[in-house]
Scaffold this motif. Sequence first.
Motif, short mmCIF file in Angstrom:
data_model
loop_
_atom_site.label_atom_id
_atom_site.label_comp_id
_atom_site.label_asym_id
_atom_site.label_seq_id
_atom_site.Cartn_x
_atom_site.Cartn_y
_atom_site.Cartn_z
N LEU A 110 8.03 37.54 85.16
CA LEU A 110 7.81 36.45 86.11
C LEU A 110 9.04 36.27 87.00
O LEU A 110 8.92 35.98 88.19
CB LEU A 110 7.51 35.14 85.37
CG LEU A 110 6.15 35.06 84.67
CD1 LEU A 110 6.03 33.75 83.89
CD2 LEU A 110 4.99 35.18 85.65
N GLU A 111 10.21 36.43 86.42
CA GLU A 111 11.45 36.25 87.19
C GLU A 111 11.49 37.21 88.39
O GLU A 111 11.85 36.83 89.49
CB GLU A 111 12.67 36.50 86.27
CG GLU A 111 14.02 36.33 86.93
CD GLU A 111 14.34 34.91 87.38
OE1 GLU A 111 13.94 33.97 86.68
OE2 GLU A 111 14.97 34.76 88.44
N THR A 112 11.10 38.46 88.16
CA THR A 112 11.12 39.43 89.26
C THR A 112 9.87 39.31 90.14
O THR A 112 9.97 39.14 91.36
CB THR A 112 11.20 40.87 88.71
OG1 THR A 112 12.40 41.01 87.98
CG2 THR A 112 11.16 41.90 89.83
N ASN A 113 8.70 39.40 89.51
CA ASN A 113 7.46 39.55 90.29
C ASN A 113 7.03 38.26 91.00
O ASN A 113 6.36 38.33 92.03
CB ASN A 113 6.32 40.03 89.39
CG ASN A 113 6.59 41.41 88.81
OD1 ASN A 113 7.65 41.97 89.02
ND2 ASN A 113 5.63 41.95 88.07
N VAL A 114 7.41 37.14 90.43
CA VAL A 114 6.95 35.87 91.02
C VAL A 114 8.12 35.06 91.60
O VAL A 114 8.16 34.80 92.80
CB VAL A 114 6.19 35.02 89.96
CG1 VAL A 114 5.64 33.75 90.61
CG2 VAL A 114 5.08 35.83 89.33
N ILE A 115 9.08 34.73 90.74
CA ILE A 115 10.17 33.86 91.21
C ILE A 115 11.01 34.57 92.26
O ILE A 115 11.33 34.00 93.32
CB ILE A 115 11.03 33.38 90.02
CG1 ILE A 115 10.16 32.59 89.04
CG2 ILE A 115 12.21 32.53 90.51
CD1 ILE A 115 10.82 32.25 87.72
N THR A 117 10.14 37.03 94.20
CA THR A 117 9.35 37.20 95.42
C THR A 117 9.27 35.88 96.20
O THR A 117 9.45 35.87 97.42
CB THR A 117 7.92 37.68 95.07
OG1 THR A 117 8.03 38.94 94.39
CG2 THR A 117 7.07 37.84 96.30
N ALA A 118 9.03 34.79 95.48
CA ALA A 118 8.94 33.49 96.15
C ALA A 118 10.28 33.11 96.78
O ALA A 118 10.32 32.59 97.91
CB ALA A 118 8.49 32.42 95.16
N ALA A 119 11.37 33.40 96.07
CA ALA A 119 12.69 33.03 96.60
C ALA A 119 13.05 33.87 97.82
O ALA A 119 13.61 33.35 98.80
CB ALA A 119 13.74 33.21 95.50
N LEU A 174 0.34 32.67 95.06
CA LEU A 174 1.34 32.43 96.11
C LEU A 174 0.89 33.02 97.44
O LEU A 174 1.13 32.45 98.51
CB LEU A 174 2.68 33.07 95.72
CG LEU A 174 3.50 32.38 94.62
CD1 LEU A 174 4.75 33.22 94.30
CD2 LEU A 174 3.92 30.97 95.04
N THR A 175 0.24 34.18 97.37
CA THR A 175 -0.19 34.87 98.60
C THR A 175 -1.23 34.04 99.35
O THR A 175 -1.24 34.00 100.58
CB THR A 175 -0.75 36.26 98.25
OG1 THR A 175 0.23 36.97 97.50
CG2 THR A 175 -1.12 37.04 99.50
#
Length: 181
Positions: A110-115, A117-119, A174-175
């Motif tokens: 989640l840290e890489t793929n979501v957080i 990406t969002a950051a 998110l997308t």
Amino acid sequence: MTQSQPIALVSGATRGIGRAIAQDLAQKGVKVLLGARNLQAGQKVAVEISTSEIQVEAVELDTTHQNTIDNLSALIAEKYGRLDILVNNAGISLDFYPDLSVREKLSRTLETNVIGTAALTDAMIPLLEKSQHGRIVNVSSVLASFTSREQADWIYKDVAMPTYQASKAALNSLTLGPVRA
Ligand SMILES: NC(=O)c1ccc[n+]([C@@H]2O[C@H](COP(=O)([O-])OP(=O)(O)OC[C@H]3O[C@@H](n4cnc5c(N)ncnc54)[C@H](OP(=O)(O)O)[C@@H]3O)[C@@H](O)[C@H]2O)c1
């Protein structure tokens, strides 16, 4: 480069799909900023995929390290003043690492793929807003499809990557947006 030449940032472009996207964009005349955790590795790839017209530029980017995101947005603002295309490609999957706990697999993924990406997206929005045709492309996975997973004859029905799937389902959310509250 000319003022009309589009500028793209591709995260995780040292290999795999990211590298292929970066190469394809360069061949189409897009100025590519090639995101690399290891700048030296990125510079090597940048030389390999540059064309006679487009010099691909490696930039340091680890989406789990906010300082690299902040430095990169400052660099792009100063050097180019805008960004036309952001390709959020950087991603990991840890489901086949049996020594990792579920907590570790999920939190790191989640840290890489979501957080991450969002950051990265959040930091690049002001630059994308300076573009007349700003675009964000998030690289997801068919494995995150709720609809496909319900189908008995789905080609990937036996593929089980639960933590990866969950991260890409979150990325899909998110997308769909909105990008900001
Ligand atoms: N391969 C598939 O079948 C497939 C299918 C559907 C979707 N996808 C998605 O497509 C994307 C690329 O997949 P791939 O197969 O090309 O992966 P890959 O070959 O493993 O390459 C991943 C890239 O992401 C970079 N990366 C990893 N963590 C990062 C971080 N925290 N910050 C910045 N860069 C990071 C890696 O950098 P280093 O070189 O430094 O490790 C590498 O350049 C991923 O989002 C993946 O989920 C892949």
